[in-house]
Design a protein around this motif. Structure first.
Motif, mmCIF file in Angstrom:
data_model
loop_
_atom_site.group_PDB
_atom_site.id
_atom_site.type_symbol
_atom_site.label_atom_id
_atom_site.label_comp_id
_atom_site.label_asym_id
_atom_site.label_seq_id
_atom_site.Cartn_x
_atom_site.Cartn_y
_atom_site.Cartn_z
ATOM 1 N N ARG A 38 57.314 14.935 14.809
ATOM 2 C CA ARG A 38 57.426 13.930 13.751
ATOM 3 C C ARG A 38 56.616 14.325 12.527
ATOM 4 N NH1 ARG A 38 55.254 7.755 14.463
ATOM 5 N NH2 ARG A 38 55.274 7.180 12.264
ATOM 6 N N SER A 82 53.270 4.576 5.882
ATOM 7 C CA SER A 82 53.567 3.384 5.075
ATOM 8 C C SER A 82 52.784 3.329 3.770
ATOM 9 C CB SER A 82 53.266 2.122 5.894
ATOM 10 O OG SER A 82 51.868 1.931 6.056
ATOM 11 N N ASP A 126 51.668 6.036 11.908
ATOM 12 C CA ASP A 126 52.550 4.979 11.406
ATOM 13 C C ASP A 126 52.007 4.397 10.109
ATOM 14 O OD1 ASP A 126 54.297 5.235 13.541
ATOM 15 O OD2 ASP A 126 53.460 3.555 14.666
ATOM 16 N N GLU A 164 49.166 7.756 17.076
ATOM 17 C CA GLU A 164 50.470 7.245 16.672
ATOM 18 C C GLU A 164 50.336 6.074 15.706
ATOM 19 O OE1 GLU A 164 54.775 6.074 18.664
ATOM 20 O OE2 GLU A 164 52.972 6.045 19.917
#
Length: 234
Positions: free
Chosen positions: A199, A175, A171, A167
């Motif tokens: 996701r 970005s 993330d 995770e």
């Protein structure tokens, strides 16, 4: 010579046969250690990595995935998380060429590697992503994660730790990746949890699970290969 061998100067296939070596149990050595040593000595990928100058047999896993999915492009920017001892970074440096840039990060020390910016830090430290972005000098084309948490022997705990790393890596990838970018991360059989997989399917055009031939058959590891990032330029 295949197109891949022409492109890299090295192949992802094994070049020859090895003769099986039997290891005797030495005084003071655990049986499990003897089995590990025997496996290493009789592993053709270990021998081939040494022959070709790679730092680890894991280099072949990345080569095999890139041969299949074609994500390491000339001039690309690549982030390698959990990089030590550097096998994946070596492959990335070769395949993206001198115009590209590799940033390699690991919590353990890693020897310098020409063509890569090596960082020693805990990726879960809040300061780590900023260090990577600063070293990268722009958005990433590919984020690789071969990170694995130390196992406790308690499967539910180990699974939670693995998912936490996945995770965090996802993330970070969200970005820094360019539109169309690729995210590859280690998971284990049983797959990634449904929420994370959903996701990825939302954020990437294609999401696949891959077990490259260099991954030992008895190993539960798999890799999730997410391509075609749908985000905006960082």
């Amino acid at each position: 010579m295949t197109d891949e061998r022409k492109r890299t100067g090295r192949g992802s296939r094994l070049s020859g046969r090895t003769i099986a070596t039997r290891v005797r149990t030495a005084k003071g050595r655990k049986t499990s250690s003897t089995r590990w040593l025997q496996r290493q000595l009789n592993d053709p990928y270990v021998a081939e990595a040494k022959k070709q100058g790679f730092r680890s047999r894991a280099a072949f896993k990345l080569m095999e995935m890139d041969d299949r999915y074609g994500f390491l492009k000339k001039g690309g920017r690549v982030v390698d998380l959990g990089a030590a001892p550097g096998g994946w970074s070596q492959v990335a440096v070769e395949r993206i060429g001198p115009a590209g840039h590799v940033v390699a990060l690991d919590i353990n020390a890693m020897d310098p590697l020409a063509g890569a910016h090596v960082l020693q830090a805990d990726f879960l430290d809040p300061a780590a992503p900023g260090l990577i972005v600063e070293a990268l000098g722009g958005p990433a084309d590919v984020v690789l994660s071969d990170m694995a948490a130390p196992t406790t022997g308690h499967p539910p705990t180990d699974h939670l730790r693995i998912m936490a790393l996945l995770e965090a890596a996802l993330d970070f990838a969200g970005s820094v990746l360019i539109p169309g970018g690729t995210f590859i991360a280690k998971v284990f059989q049983g797959g990634s949890e449904r929420e994370l997989l959903a996701r990825m399917k939302r954020d990437f055009a294609t999401v696949r699970h891959s077990k490259p031939p260099a991954s030992r058959k008895e190993s539960p590891e798999l890799y999730v290969v997410a391509q075609g990032f749908r985000g905006t330029v960082p």
